[in-house]
Structures are given as C-alpha cells and as structure tokens.
Design a protein around this motif. Structure first.
Motif, PDB file in Angstrom:
ATOM      1  N   ILE A  24     -39.876  18.273  -1.481  1.00 38.45           N
ATOM      2  CA  ILE A  24     -39.854  19.460  -2.344  1.00 38.45           C
ATOM      3  C   ILE A  24     -41.247  20.067  -2.402  1.00 38.45           C
ATOM      4  CG2 ILE A  24     -40.244  18.093  -4.474  1.00 38.45           C
ATOM      5  CD1 ILE A  24     -38.288  20.163  -5.862  1.00 38.45           C
ATOM      6  N   LEU A  44     -34.897  14.649 -10.926  1.00 35.00           N
ATOM      7  CA  LEU A  44     -35.881  15.379 -10.117  1.00 35.00           C
ATOM      8  C   LEU A  44     -37.291  15.177 -10.689  1.00 35.00           C
ATOM      9  CD1 LEU A  44     -35.986  17.606  -7.756  1.00 35.00           C
ATOM     10  CD2 LEU A  44     -36.181  19.252  -9.611  1.00 35.00           C
ATOM     11  N   LEU A  45     -37.410  15.336 -12.002  1.00 34.33           N
ATOM     12  CA  LEU A  45     -38.738  15.262 -12.635  1.00 34.33           C
ATOM     13  C   LEU A  45     -39.304  13.842 -12.616  1.00 34.33           C
ATOM     14  CD1 LEU A  45     -38.046  17.677 -15.613  1.00 34.33           C
ATOM     15  CD2 LEU A  45     -39.437  18.156 -13.590  1.00 34.33           C
ATOM     16  N   MET A  54     -42.422  21.670  -4.948  1.00 34.43           N
ATOM     17  CA  MET A  54     -42.996  21.556  -6.303  1.00 34.43           C
ATOM     18  C   MET A  54     -43.808  20.267  -6.422  1.00 34.43           C
ATOM     19  SD  MET A  54     -41.158  21.626 -10.037  1.00 34.43           S
ATOM     20  CE  MET A  54     -39.892  20.383  -9.786  1.00 34.43           C
ATOM     21  N   PRO A  55     -45.109  20.389  -6.753  1.00 35.68           N
ATOM     22  CA  PRO A  55     -45.886  19.160  -6.983  1.00 35.68           C
ATOM     23  C   PRO A  55     -45.401  18.469  -8.263  1.00 35.68           C
ATOM     24  CG  PRO A  55     -47.243  21.133  -7.349  1.00 35.68           C
ATOM     25  CD  PRO A  55     -45.884  21.616  -6.961  1.00 35.68           C
ATOM     26  N   HIS A  93     -42.482  28.851 -13.413  1.00 36.09           N
ATOM     27  CA  HIS A  93     -41.067  29.261 -13.482  1.00 36.09           C
ATOM     28  C   HIS A  93     -40.819  30.286 -14.579  1.00 36.09           C
ATOM     29  CE1 HIS A  93     -39.295  26.112 -10.861  1.00 36.09           C
ATOM     30  NE2 HIS A  93     -40.289  25.345 -11.307  1.00 36.09           N
ATOM     31  N   PHE A 134     -34.252  15.274  -4.796  1.00 35.91           N
ATOM     32  CA  PHE A 134     -34.132  16.583  -4.143  1.00 35.91           C
ATOM     33  C   PHE A 134     -33.429  16.421  -2.802  1.00 35.91           C
ATOM     34  CE2 PHE A 134     -35.933  20.458  -2.034  1.00 35.91           C
ATOM     35  CZ  PHE A 134     -35.449  21.387  -2.944  1.00 35.91           C
ATOM     36  N   ARG A 189     -26.973  23.420 -10.715  1.00 35.92           N
ATOM     37  CA  ARG A 189     -27.059  22.315  -9.761  1.00 35.92           C
ATOM     38  C   ARG A 189     -26.089  21.217 -10.138  1.00 35.92           C
ATOM     39  NH1 ARG A 189     -29.569  25.644  -7.508  1.00 35.92           N
ATOM     40  NH2 ARG A 189     -31.713  25.612  -6.753  1.00 35.92           N
ATOM     41  N   ASN A 214     -47.497  29.750  -4.489  1.00 33.45           N
ATOM     42  CA  ASN A 214     -46.880  28.427  -4.339  1.00 33.45           C
ATOM     43  C   ASN A 214     -46.671  28.041  -2.875  1.00 33.45           C
ATOM     44  OD1 ASN A 214     -46.051  27.216  -7.124  1.00 33.45           O
ATOM     45  ND2 ASN A 214     -45.655  29.406  -7.279  1.00 33.45           N
ATOM     46  N   LEU A 259     -35.392  29.325 -14.409  1.00 30.61           N
ATOM     47  CA  LEU A 259     -34.774  28.119 -14.981  1.00 30.61           C
ATOM     48  C   LEU A 259     -33.729  28.405 -16.077  1.00 30.61           C
ATOM     49  CD1 LEU A 259     -37.839  25.658 -15.205  1.00 30.61           C
ATOM     50  CD2 LEU A 259     -36.128  25.844 -13.389  1.00 30.61           C
ATOM     51  N   ALA A 314     -43.296  28.779  -1.194  1.00 29.95           N
ATOM     52  CA  ALA A 314     -42.054  28.342  -1.850  1.00 29.95           C
ATOM     53  C   ALA A 314     -41.832  29.142  -3.131  1.00 29.95           C
ATOM     54  CB  ALA A 314     -42.105  26.858  -2.164  1.00 29.95           C
ATOM     55  N   TYR A 315     -40.576  29.296  -3.499  1.00 32.32           N
ATOM     56  CA  TYR A 315     -40.244  30.101  -4.674  1.00 32.32           C
ATOM     57  C   TYR A 315     -39.770  29.227  -5.831  1.00 32.32           C
ATOM     58  CZ  TYR A 315     -38.028  33.616  -7.597  1.00 32.32           C
ATOM     59  OH  TYR A 315     -37.665  34.411  -8.652  1.00 32.32           O
ATOM     60  N   PRO A 316     -40.511  29.207  -6.941  1.00 29.32           N
ATOM     61  CA  PRO A 316     -40.035  28.457  -8.110  1.00 29.32           C
ATOM     62  C   PRO A 316     -38.899  29.243  -8.771  1.00 29.32           C
ATOM     63  CG  PRO A 316     -42.387  29.075  -8.297  1.00 29.32           C
ATOM     64  CD  PRO A 316     -41.795  29.878  -7.195  1.00 29.32           C
ATOM     65  N   TYR A 336     -29.509  15.699 -13.107  1.00 29.78           N
ATOM     66  CA  TYR A 336     -30.249  16.104 -11.909  1.00 29.78           C
ATOM     67  C   TYR A 336     -31.677  16.503 -12.261  1.00 29.78           C
ATOM     68  CZ  TYR A 336     -32.024  18.995  -8.135  1.00 29.78           C
ATOM     69  OH  TYR A 336     -32.844  19.540  -7.177  1.00 29.78           O
ATOM     70  N   PRO A 354     -44.856  17.813 -11.672  1.00 31.81           N
ATOM     71  CA  PRO A 354     -45.390  18.633 -12.758  1.00 31.81           C
ATOM     72  C   PRO A 354     -45.827  17.841 -13.991  1.00 31.81           C
ATOM     73  CG  PRO A 354     -42.994  18.877 -12.652  1.00 31.81           C
ATOM     74  CD  PRO A 354     -43.379  17.945 -11.546  1.00 31.81           C
ATOM     75  N   LEU A 355     -45.371  16.618 -14.131  1.00 35.67           N
ATOM     76  CA  LEU A 355     -45.613  15.872 -15.371  1.00 35.67           C
ATOM     77  C   LEU A 355     -46.489  14.647 -15.128  1.00 35.67           C
ATOM     78  CD1 LEU A 355     -41.937  15.956 -16.707  1.00 35.67           C
ATOM     79  CD2 LEU A 355     -43.852  17.363 -17.513  1.00 35.67           C
TER      80      LEU A 355
END
Ligand code: HEM
Length: 233
Positions: A160, A132-133, A162-163, A40, A155, A122, A107, A115, A110-112, A128, A165-166
C-alpha cells in the motif's frame, strides 16, 4: 495474490442490539482530525453532525469550537475570489488538498481516497479498517516490493502507498484510554463506521420496537382468537 486475513473486533455496534460508544467516537474523531485528515478528505460530513444524536454527541459548544478551529475555503466573493475563513458548524470537514491532482502530487502519485463512506465501501467494513491500520509489518523475505510501497497484511496485494499512519502515543487522549496503535485503530474505525452509517442506532432502536410490538400483538391476537372461538368446540 495472497489471501487477505481480517482481524475481528468485538464492536459495540455489531449485532442487532449494537450501539455506538460515544466516548469511542469522540476519540475516533480526534484520531481522524490529528492524523488521517492530513491526507484524506471526508467531504460528506459536517461539523454539526458531530453533535447529532447517535454519533459522537459533542456538546453544542464543543462543535462550535471544533468548527472554528478549522480554516475552510469559501467564495467566490463579489470580486470572484475564493477566500479562507473560520469554520462554522454547518461547514463540511475541510479537505487537505485542493483536488485529486494535488493530493497525488503530495503522495507519490497515490490517491488517498475520501473516507466519508469508506467503512461501507470495502468488504469487511470496520474490521477491514482496523486490520489495515494494524496490518503493517516486515514483508516476507521473498516478496518484491515496488518503490514507496509499504507491506500490509490487510491490503489486497499486500503493498500500500499509505505509510503507517499511527504510532503509540502520537494522539493525546484526554480520558484514560491507553494511547496505543491498537486503540487508535479501533477508535478511528468506529468513528468511520458512524460516518458511513449515522442512522445505525435509530435503525436498531426501531427494530427493537417492531419486535416488541409484534410480540405484544401476537399475544393480543391469540387471546382474541380464544375469545372469538370460545363457544365452538
Ligand atoms: C489509503 C485510511 C492516514 C495516505 C487509505 C485507505 C484507507 C485509509 C481506508 C484505502 C485502502 C483501500 O483502498 O482499501 C486511513 C486512516 C488514516 C489514514 C483511517 C488515519 C488513521 C493517512 C495519512 C496519509 C495517507 C496520514 C498520508 C501520509 C493514503 C494513501 C492511500 C491511502 C496515499 C492510497 C493507498 C494506495 O492506493 O496504495 N487510507 N488513512 N493516509 N491513504 Fe490513508
């Protein structure tokens, strides 16, 4: 589409007296830089912002070091070429991809999204982002997933690109905050909230002063009214 349920965090910055927690914003920057910035951009934020009052408030030396650790694209030079150089505090955060096409190619189409102001873009804001995370998990058995998509409770549509991330322990904190997905998610969400609303503290402080002023002013006006009307029954 199924309902989206958001988790509610007791943020230090919520409510009319809310203020950011500087160590949390510093940790949040570390999460952004280590993980999120691989996919991002944050085009509206400069390294120098990291040292400004009401934000993470990194020292001047730390801001300089953070900028210098980044490679930024500059140019064109007198030969008309773009070139890479060490970052300066006045530079914006460098983007991971040259353009949207390159970002999508890396990706799976898909478009990140950028941020910079995501925390305001949102519904639900920081709640949110946190939801999400921390919203990844096993999909319900009867749910059909498209290829390359990940189940996420927060989401819209619950899939989603996005895999997750954490993961616990992936970012080494230097204070004694526990290195869990939950804390990483909170810290980076607070950081993104600051990025989207850097003047929140000033706004809240001005609000307090206005309220105090109005309170004192009301007492003075009350006493003045009594003095003026003293001899009238
Ligand atoms: C989407 C945050 C890390 C790839 C998003 C969205 C947010 C977000 C808020 C938008 C969701 C929406 O549209 O409502 C973050 C944060 C990260 C992070 C805070 C770090 C903790 C990553 C990483 C990757 C990635 C490391 C790449 C491996 C994507 C992609 C999308 C996305 C492809 C678009 C998803 C879609 O439209 O289905 N991310 N992200 N993100 N992110 Fe991330």
């Amino acid at each position: 589409e199924e309902e989206v349920e958001l988790k509610h965090v007791d943020w230090s910055f919520s409510g009319p007296f809310g203020m950011y927690n500087q160590p949390q914003l510093q940790r949040g920057y570390q999460v952004y830089k280590t993980v999120c910035a691989n996919c991002h951009s944050m085009d509206l934020v400069s390294f120098r912002n990291l040292g400004e009052p009401g934000g993470p408030e990194f020292s001047e030396a730390a801001v300089k070091a953070l900028a210098e650790s980044a490679q930024v694209t500059d140019g064109p030079n007198d030969k008309g070429e773009m070139f890479k150089r060490e970052g300066r505090p006045s530079d914006r955060f460098p983007a991971p991809f040259a353009n949207e096409e390159a970002a999508r190619a890396a990706n799976g189409g898909a478009y990140p999204p950028d941020l910079s102001v995501m925390a305001k873009a949102r519904e639900g804001g920081a709640d949110y982002l946190y939801s999400l995370l921390t919203g990844y998990g096993e999909k319900p058995e009867d749910m059909e997933m498209s290829t390359g998509m990940h189940y996420n409770t927060a989401f819209p549509g619950h899939q989603i690109a996005m895999p997750p991330p954490l993961a616990d322990g992936v970012i080494p904190y230097t204070d004694d905050t526990e290195q869990t997905v939950d804390n990483y998610a909170k810290d980076v969400s607070a950081f993104l909230m600051w990025a989207a609303e850097p003047k929140l503290e000033q706004r809240h402080l001005l609000g307090h002063r206005v309220i105090i002023f109005l309170f004192v002013f009301a007492i003075i006006m009350f006493l003045a009214k009594k003095a003026v009307w003293k001899r009238v029954n």
